[in-house]
Design a protein around this motif. Structure first.
Motif, mmCIF file in Angstrom:
data_model
loop_
_atom_site.group_PDB
_atom_site.id
_atom_site.type_symbol
_atom_site.label_atom_id
_atom_site.label_comp_id
_atom_site.label_asym_id
_atom_site.label_seq_id
_atom_site.Cartn_x
_atom_site.Cartn_y
_atom_site.Cartn_z
ATOM 1 N N VAL A 133 -26.782 -46.754 -7.668
ATOM 2 C CA VAL A 133 -28.144 -47.082 -7.274
ATOM 3 C C VAL A 133 -28.733 -45.800 -6.689
ATOM 4 O O VAL A 133 -28.048 -45.054 -5.987
ATOM 5 C CB VAL A 133 -28.166 -48.216 -6.235
ATOM 6 N N PRO B 253 -29.898 -54.167 -2.325
ATOM 7 C CA PRO B 253 -29.750 -53.292 -3.498
ATOM 8 C C PRO B 253 -28.724 -52.180 -3.293
ATOM 9 O O PRO B 253 -28.236 -51.609 -4.268
ATOM 10 C CB PRO B 253 -31.158 -52.714 -3.691
ATOM 11 N N THR C 11 -33.702 -52.866 -15.537
ATOM 12 C CA THR C 11 -33.190 -52.437 -14.234
ATOM 13 C C THR C 11 -34.267 -52.594 -13.161
ATOM 14 O O THR C 11 -35.381 -52.089 -13.317
ATOM 15 C CB THR C 11 -32.750 -50.962 -14.292
ATOM 16 N N GLY D 121 -32.242 -49.553 -9.289
ATOM 17 C CA GLY D 121 -30.948 -50.204 -9.353
ATOM 18 C C GLY D 121 -30.015 -49.558 -10.370
ATOM 19 O O GLY D 121 -30.403 -48.685 -11.146
ATOM 20 N N SER D 122 -28.777 -50.001 -10.340
ATOM 21 C CA SER D 122 -27.793 -49.618 -11.352
ATOM 22 C C SER D 122 -27.763 -50.707 -12.420
ATOM 23 O O SER D 122 -28.425 -51.745 -12.276
ATOM 24 C CB SER D 122 -26.416 -49.480 -10.706
ATOM 25 N N VAL E 118 -33.192 -58.813 -4.551
ATOM 26 C CA VAL E 118 -32.570 -57.787 -5.384
ATOM 27 C C VAL E 118 -31.265 -57.397 -4.703
ATOM 28 O O VAL E 118 -31.269 -57.044 -3.524
ATOM 29 C CB VAL E 118 -33.481 -56.555 -5.542
ATOM 30 N N TYR E 119 -30.164 -57.489 -5.439
ATOM 31 C CA TYR E 119 -28.898 -57.077 -4.830
ATOM 32 C C TYR E 119 -27.979 -56.472 -5.871
ATOM 33 O O TYR E 119 -28.092 -56.742 -7.075
ATOM 34 C CB TYR E 119 -28.222 -58.250 -4.113
ATOM 35 N N THR E 120 -27.082 -55.633 -5.381
ATOM 36 C CA THR E 120 -26.048 -55.038 -6.217
ATOM 37 C C THR E 120 -24.710 -55.585 -5.754
ATOM 38 O O THR E 120 -24.360 -55.426 -4.581
ATOM 39 C CB THR E 120 -26.048 -53.499 -6.105
ATOM 40 N N THR F 47 -27.175 -54.096 -10.837
ATOM 41 C CA THR F 47 -28.123 -54.668 -9.885
ATOM 42 C C THR F 47 -28.809 -55.905 -10.470
ATOM 43 O O THR F 47 -29.212 -55.913 -11.634
ATOM 44 C CB THR F 47 -29.169 -53.619 -9.481
ATOM 45 N N ARG F 48 -28.929 -56.920 -9.645
ATOM 46 C CA ARG F 48 -29.467 -58.201 -10.113
ATOM 47 C C ARG F 48 -30.735 -58.579 -9.363
ATOM 48 O O ARG F 48 -30.914 -58.229 -8.202
ATOM 49 C CB ARG F 48 -28.428 -59.314 -9.913
#
Length: 254
Positions: free
Chosen positions: A160, A127, A190, A227-228, A243-245, A231-232
């Motif tokens: 984030v 994230p 989000t 997240g922003s 979860v990652y950005t 972020t997915r």
């Protein structure tokens, strides 16, 4: 003769997350100052001495450690996580600045540690893969209005946000207020991560959307990562979602 003062980061709680440098510094020190739960994590040898104090006594703890080091003793001040992130390294520097000149002559070493947001992020994916910031929700040392302005600015700027000290018995309402503010700037979808005791046997990592995030899921030992808009959340069959950005920003890629 002037002693040494070492400020040691013990990581988020698991012995496996204590760095070799931190472990070596623990073996070398003679006396230890810190919050009791952190001191209890140390496996000290005969002759090594603990001086425990309450969590809100950072400056007095730093002053006591500096005074002892000035007497020629090798002293350690311990912090959970990283001592430079909302922790004892800054308190020691503040005490040195306000204290006697002889404290500036003490050999000072700061040993970094794995801070909570890094441990939580590693358990859930990435994230913090793009720009991020960390904000403490405690208003013990700054006004709540300043916290709100920073939350507003950070969320509007696409950061984030890792929240430290999100809630306590004395501050049961602040995380809920933070979520209300963030919902005005961020999509309800989000991802929000509640990470407690990352890497320990009592670890609890939970993912919610901002729209459904419940402040009651957190306590003082929880790090909350919001997240922003980039972020997915990647769902995986039979496994916890990732979860990652992404490393790129949408606006920059147009």
């Amino acid at each position: 003769m002037t002693g040494r003062l070492t400020v040691i980061g013990l990581g988020p709680g698991s012995a496996s997350q204590v760095t070799p440098e931190a472990a070596s510094a623990v073996r070398a020190a003679r006396e230890f100052y810190g919050y009791k739960p952190y001191l209890d994590r140390l496996d000290l040898a005969d002759g090594q001495i603990r001086h425990a104090s309450d969590n809100r006594e950072e400056i007095s703890r730093a002053e006591a450690a500096l005074a002892r080091a000035a007497e020629g003793i090798d002293v350690a001040v311990v912090s959970g996580g990283d001592p430079g992130v909302f922790a004892m390294a800054a308190a020691v520097c503040e005490a040195i600045e306000a204290g006697p000149d002889k404290w500036r002559e003490i050999e000072l070493t700061i040993i970094p540690g794995v801070t909570a947001m890094l441990a939580v992020a590693a358990r859930i994916g990435a994230p913090l893969g793009h720009d991020f910031c960390a904000i403490s929700l405690s208003d013990n040392l700054k006004p709540w209005e300043l916290i709100e302005r920073r939350l507003d600015a950070a969320s509007k700027a696409g950061f984030v946000i890792a929240l430290y000290n999100p809630i306590s018995k004395a501050r049961p309402w602040q995380l809920g207020k933070a979520f209300e503010l963030l919902r005005g700037n961020l999509p309800a979808s989000t991802p929000v991560i509640f990470g407690r005791a990352a890497g320990r046997t009592d670890e609890r990592i939970e993912i919610f959307s901002l729209g459904e995030a419940d402040a009651g899921k957190a306590d003082m030992a929880t790090c909350v990562i919001i997240g922003s808009p980039e972020t997915r959340l990647l769902r995986r069959k039979g496994s916890q979602p990732l979860v990652y950005t992404p490393r790129y920003a949408t606006e920059a890629s147009r």
